[in-house]
Design an enzyme around this catalytic site. Sequence first.
Site, mmCIF file in Angstrom:
data_model
loop_
_atom_site.group_PDB
_atom_site.id
_atom_site.type_symbol
_atom_site.label_atom_id
_atom_site.label_comp_id
_atom_site.label_asym_id
_atom_site.label_seq_id
_atom_site.Cartn_x
_atom_site.Cartn_y
_atom_site.Cartn_z
ATOM 1 N N SER A 26 0.872 -1.173 0.000
ATOM 2 C CA SER A 26 0.000 0.000 0.000
ATOM 3 C C SER A 26 0.908 1.221 0.000
ATOM 4 O O SER A 26 2.089 1.130 0.357
ATOM 5 C CB SER A 26 -0.939 -0.008 1.210
ATOM 6 O OG SER A 26 -0.213 -0.114 2.425
ATOM 7 N N GLU A 28 1.414 5.623 0.660
ATOM 8 C CA GLU A 28 0.948 6.862 1.279
ATOM 9 C C GLU A 28 1.369 8.064 0.440
ATOM 10 O O GLU A 28 2.507 8.152 -0.020
ATOM 11 C CB GLU A 28 1.522 7.010 2.688
ATOM 12 C CG GLU A 28 1.068 8.309 3.377
ATOM 13 C CD GLU A 28 1.690 8.511 4.732
ATOM 14 O OE1 GLU A 28 1.285 7.792 5.666
ATOM 15 O OE2 GLU A 28 2.591 9.370 4.858
ATOM 16 N N PHE A 223 13.032 14.120 9.983
ATOM 17 C CA PHE A 223 11.845 13.309 10.266
ATOM 18 C C PHE A 223 12.073 12.456 11.515
ATOM 19 O O PHE A 223 11.191 12.341 12.371
ATOM 20 C CB PHE A 223 11.538 12.395 9.085
ATOM 21 C CG PHE A 223 10.921 13.077 7.898
ATOM 22 C CD1 PHE A 223 10.470 14.386 7.972
ATOM 23 C CD2 PHE A 223 10.783 12.415 6.692
ATOM 24 C CE1 PHE A 223 9.905 15.025 6.885
ATOM 25 C CE2 PHE A 223 10.217 13.033 5.588
ATOM 26 C CZ PHE A 223 9.772 14.341 5.694
ATOM 27 N N HIS A 273 3.634 -1.046 3.853
ATOM 28 C CA HIS A 273 3.082 0.280 3.544
ATOM 29 C C HIS A 273 4.250 1.206 3.224
ATOM 30 O O HIS A 273 5.120 1.443 4.069
ATOM 31 C CB HIS A 273 2.305 0.810 4.747
ATOM 32 C CG HIS A 273 1.528 2.054 4.482
ATOM 33 N ND1 HIS A 273 0.426 2.092 3.663
ATOM 34 C CD2 HIS A 273 1.688 3.336 4.940
ATOM 35 C CE1 HIS A 273 -0.073 3.315 3.633
ATOM 36 N NE2 HIS A 273 0.689 4.086 4.392
#
Length: 299
Positions: A26, A28, A223, A273
């Site tokens: 998946s 983002e 981050f 993900h």
Amino acid sequence: MSFQTAQQLENLNQKLSELNDDIRVSFEFFPPTTAAMETTLWNSVERLKILEPSFVSVTYGANASTRDRTHTIIKEITKRTTLKAAPHLTCISTSADELKQIAQDYWDNGIQQIVALRGDLPEGSDKPKVYAEDLVRLLKEVADFDISVAAYPEVHPEAKSAQSDLLALKRKMQAGASRAITQFFFDVESYLRFRDRCVAVGIEQDIVPGILPVSNYKTLCKFAGFTNVKIPKWLHQQFEGLDDDQTTRNLVGASIAIDQVKVLSREGVKDFHFYTLNRSELTYAICHTLGVRPTSMIE
């Protein structure tokens, strides 16, 4: 050396063919703020959609304009593609009635998956009044959404302890979440230990690892500082001297992500993900190498 145990080193020798048809992905994205960024986003969506991801998610900002962009992008993805689109939704600074209205609007527009998050606290705020578990419960009252929540293998930066953070995740799962998606990480052992601890406290849902393909090491360090993610010494050494060499940085970042997925796959993980940062090239190359390819190329 990236991975420390003999078993992990052996896992790296896994044949790529063994991964075919055995990995689900998946992706983002985040809402664009300029016309150029919007073009980049849609180019990435078009490029990655042929890999038939389980779903794609779109992040949700702290201000109203970003939230509106999330709503718009999610609806456009649903309208223009066959992808399952999952908007991020936060509950900080939004009333229960507003959240219910947003959720009902999504459901009425055929959007049945949501990533439910508490959201960032406004500057100067004390203890939050609502949490992600409250949002999960609210969403389930509106409709039978397929809900993903966040997990932190290296502990949420605001958590009192690793155990309290784990129990908070358990409450989110008990409220109705279908899976947890982790913060990005680079220490594979930290994820595996975390997964074992989840099982030990009775969490049965999947803990999907979040994979961040690194193309800019300096941005990664920023981050990581916000999110309590540890940067291993070996990772620093991998990117040392590459500040002005984007091509090599991309190759190094792809290699690291591929190694992570290969090791975790051998440990029974099947869903991954990817945090794309709205760029498709690196993520597409990684997926291709791992055997995640358009159906027409596999047949």
